[in-house]
Design a protein around this motif. Structure first.
Motif, PDB file in Angstrom:
ATOM      1  N   ASP A 148      96.961 -13.530   3.881  1.00 22.04           N
ATOM      2  CA  ASP A 148      97.924 -12.438   4.033  1.00 22.04           C
ATOM      3  C   ASP A 148      98.001 -11.984   5.492  1.00 22.04           C
ATOM      4  OD1 ASP A 148      98.466 -12.526   1.358  1.00 22.04           O
ATOM      5  OD2 ASP A 148      97.182 -10.808   0.838  1.00 22.04           O
ATOM      6  N   ASN A 149      96.832 -11.838   6.126  1.00 21.29           N
ATOM      7  CA  ASN A 149      96.811 -11.451   7.544  1.00 21.29           C
ATOM      8  C   ASN A 149      97.493 -12.515   8.394  1.00 21.29           C
ATOM      9  OD1 ASN A 149      95.458  -9.110   6.948  1.00 21.29           O
ATOM     10  ND2 ASN A 149      93.437  -9.946   7.415  1.00 21.29           N
ATOM     11  N   GLN A 150      97.178 -13.777   8.092  1.00 24.24           N
ATOM     12  CA  GLN A 150      97.781 -14.885   8.841  1.00 24.24           C
ATOM     13  C   GLN A 150      99.291 -14.892   8.650  1.00 24.24           C
ATOM     14  OE1 GLN A 150      95.837 -16.792  10.790  1.00 24.24           O
ATOM     15  NE2 GLN A 150      97.614 -17.834  11.609  1.00 24.24           N
ATOM     16  N   ASN A 151      99.725 -14.676   7.387  1.00 26.88           N
ATOM     17  CA  ASN A 151     101.164 -14.642   7.114  1.00 26.88           C
ATOM     18  C   ASN A 151     101.837 -13.501   7.863  1.00 26.88           C
ATOM     19  OD1 ASN A 151     101.197 -16.873   5.485  1.00 26.88           O
ATOM     20  ND2 ASN A 151     101.016 -15.719   3.564  1.00 26.88           N
ATOM     21  N   SER A 152     101.191 -12.335   7.865  1.00 27.79           N
ATOM     22  CA  SER A 152     101.795 -11.216   8.586  1.00 27.79           C
ATOM     23  C   SER A 152     101.801 -11.490  10.087  1.00 27.79           C
ATOM     24  CB  SER A 152     101.075  -9.906   8.264  1.00 27.79           C
ATOM     25  OG  SER A 152      99.754  -9.948   8.773  1.00 27.79           O
ATOM     26  N   ASP A 153     100.696 -12.121  10.599  1.00 24.12           N
ATOM     27  CA  ASP A 153     100.664 -12.489  12.017  1.00 24.12           C
ATOM     28  C   ASP A 153     101.748 -13.517  12.317  1.00 24.12           C
ATOM     29  OD1 ASP A 153      98.573 -10.776  12.399  1.00 24.12           O
ATOM     30  OD2 ASP A 153      97.023 -12.350  12.455  1.00 24.12           O
ATOM     31  N   ASN A 154     101.879 -14.509  11.407  1.00 24.24           N
ATOM     32  CA  ASN A 154     102.911 -15.538  11.593  1.00 24.24           C
ATOM     33  C   ASN A 154     104.300 -14.913  11.565  1.00 24.24           C
ATOM     34  OD1 ASN A 154     101.047 -17.558  11.844  1.00 24.24           O
ATOM     35  ND2 ASN A 154     101.237 -18.290   9.733  1.00 24.24           N
ATOM     36  N   LYS A 155     104.488 -13.990  10.649  1.00 22.21           N
ATOM     37  CA  LYS A 155     105.794 -13.328  10.581  1.00 22.21           C
ATOM     38  C   LYS A 155     106.068 -12.551  11.873  1.00 22.21           C
ATOM     39  CE  LYS A 155     106.149 -12.842   5.580  1.00 22.21           C
ATOM     40  NZ  LYS A 155     106.133 -11.926   4.440  1.00 22.21           N
ATOM     41  N   LYS A 156     105.024 -11.858  12.378  1.00 24.85           N
ATOM     42  CA  LYS A 156     105.190 -11.111  13.619  1.00 24.85           C
ATOM     43  C   LYS A 156     105.501 -12.059  14.768  1.00 24.85           C
ATOM     44  CE  LYS A 156     102.109  -7.296  12.398  1.00 24.85           C
ATOM     45  NZ  LYS A 156     100.794  -6.693  12.662  1.00 24.85           N
ATOM     46  N   MET A 157     104.740 -13.183  14.801  1.00 26.11           N
ATOM     47  CA  MET A 157     104.965 -14.155  15.865  1.00 26.11           C
ATOM     48  C   MET A 157     106.355 -14.771  15.740  1.00 26.11           C
ATOM     49  SD  MET A 157     101.313 -16.116  16.301  1.00 26.11           S
ATOM     50  CE  MET A 157     102.056 -17.421  17.226  1.00 26.11           C
ATOM     51  N   ALA A 158     106.748 -15.088  14.504  1.00 21.96           N
ATOM     52  CA  ALA A 158     108.065 -15.677  14.287  1.00 21.96           C
ATOM     53  C   ALA A 158     109.148 -14.689  14.693  1.00 21.96           C
ATOM     54  CB  ALA A 158     108.213 -16.084  12.823  1.00 21.96           C
ATOM     55  N   ALA A 159     108.942 -13.417  14.340  1.00 21.95           N
ATOM     56  CA  ALA A 159     109.938 -12.404  14.715  1.00 21.95           C
ATOM     57  C   ALA A 159     109.993 -12.276  16.231  1.00 21.95           C
ATOM     58  CB  ALA A 159     109.595 -11.069  14.064  1.00 21.95           C
ATOM     59  N   ALA A 160     108.838 -12.298  16.897  1.00 23.13           N
ATOM     60  CA  ALA A 160     108.802 -12.177  18.356  1.00 23.13           C
ATOM     61  C   ALA A 160     109.470 -13.391  19.000  1.00 23.13           C
ATOM     62  CB  ALA A 160     107.361 -12.023  18.836  1.00 23.13           C
ATOM     63  N   GLU A 161     109.133 -14.583  18.501  1.00 19.52           N
ATOM     64  CA  GLU A 161     109.740 -15.794  19.056  1.00 19.52           C
ATOM     65  C   GLU A 161     111.243 -15.824  18.784  1.00 19.52           C
ATOM     66  OE1 GLU A 161     107.753 -19.356  17.793  1.00 19.52           O
ATOM     67  OE2 GLU A 161     105.840 -18.715  18.638  1.00 19.52           O
ATOM     68  N   ARG A 162     111.623 -15.385  17.614  1.00 13.96           N
ATOM     69  CA  ARG A 162     113.048 -15.370  17.280  1.00 13.96           C
ATOM     70  C   ARG A 162     113.820 -14.444  18.234  1.00 13.96           C
ATOM     71  NH1 ARG A 162     115.728 -13.958  11.452  1.00 13.96           N
ATOM     72  NH2 ARG A 162     117.850 -14.339  12.093  1.00 13.96           N
ATOM     73  N   SER A 163     113.247 -13.245  18.425  1.00 16.36           N
ATOM     74  CA  SER A 163     113.931 -12.314  19.337  1.00 16.36           C
ATOM     75  C   SER A 163     113.960 -12.884  20.757  1.00 16.36           C
ATOM     76  CB  SER A 163     113.283 -10.932  19.292  1.00 16.36           C
ATOM     77  OG  SER A 163     111.981 -11.003  19.821  1.00 16.36           O
ATOM     78  N   HIS A 164     112.863 -13.593  21.141  1.00 18.79           N
ATOM     79  CA  HIS A 164     112.820 -14.230  22.453  1.00 18.79           C
ATOM     80  C   HIS A 164     113.907 -15.296  22.552  1.00 18.79           C
ATOM     81  CE1 HIS A 164     111.189 -15.979  26.118  1.00 18.79           C
ATOM     82  NE2 HIS A 164     111.136 -17.171  25.503  1.00 18.79           N
ATOM     83  N   PHE A 165     113.972 -16.151  21.490  1.00 20.46           N
ATOM     84  CA  PHE A 165     114.999 -17.197  21.487  1.00 20.46           C
ATOM     85  C   PHE A 165     116.402 -16.596  21.454  1.00 20.46           C
ATOM     86  CE2 PHE A 165     111.727 -20.247  19.637  1.00 20.46           C
ATOM     87  CZ  PHE A 165     111.529 -20.892  20.843  1.00 20.46           C
TER      88      PHE A 165
END
Length: 194
Positions: A148-165
């Motif tokens: 769950d922590n990894q998924n939330s971290d992945n989601k945060k990272m994905a959201a950050a990368e998405r906004s970056h992209f």
């Protein structure tokens, strides 16, 4: 045994032995029922004298009784010997039966001990299985929380990368529009010059 006493030509007294124990309740009730029925029997006791008899028959009876008395005094009686033999046979049978029962008992005790050891072994295995099951549940909960922590971290990272992209795409889109605008100006200036 009581044929002459109960309904015969004799006076009868009965002593009933009963027990207050609950273990002997059935025997006590049976004895009390028997005594109650026997109490209702009424006898008329008379002396057994028969003046009418054959003297030869009576003399033979006296000889038989005298012989029986002498045998009793010497310790030899046919019924006693027969009864002794019968009792010995019964005793031998009972001793064999007791030995068989002792063998059965020892085999049952051995089997019972084996079952106890097997039960203890199974209880130990069940305890260790329960401990392992608890450890596995704790590990599953730990892994689940980590996932769950990894998924939330992945989601945060994905959201950050998405906004970056998205920002990069927006910047590239602006550059592309600026380039298109420049190209259009250059074409327009080239058209004007030609």
């Amino acid at each position: 045994l009581l044929q002459d006493s109960l309904g015969g030509n004799a006076k009868t007294q009965i002593i009933a032995n009963v027990s207050p124990s609950t273990i002997c309740a059935a025997e006590t009730l049976s004895t009390l029922y028997f005594v109650q029925r026997a109490k209702c029997i009424r006898n008329k006791a008379t002396i057994n004298l028969d003046y009418r008899g054959d003297t030869k028959l009576l003399q033979n009876e006296i000889l038989r009784l005298n012989t029986e008395i002498s045998n009793l005094k010497s310790g030899i009686t046919e019924p006693a010997i027969q009864e002794n033999t019968d009792l010995r046979i019964r005793l031998d049978k009972e001793e064999r039966r007791v030995k068989e029962l002792e063998l059965k008992l020892s085999s049952l005790v051995t089997a019972n001990n084996q079952f106890k050891r097997e039960r203890e072994r199974l209880e130990e295995r069940m305890t260790s299985t329960q401990v392992k099951n608890k450890e596995l549940q704790e590990l599953a909960e730990s892994l689940s929380s980590r996932v769950d922590n990894q998924n939330s971290d992945n989601k945060k990272m994905a959201a950050a990368e998405r906004s970056h992209f998205e920002r990069q795409i927006a910047a590239l889109t602006e550059e592309l529009q600026a380039s298109k605008a420049m190209v259009a100006e250059l074409q327009a200036s080239a058209d004007v010059q030609s």
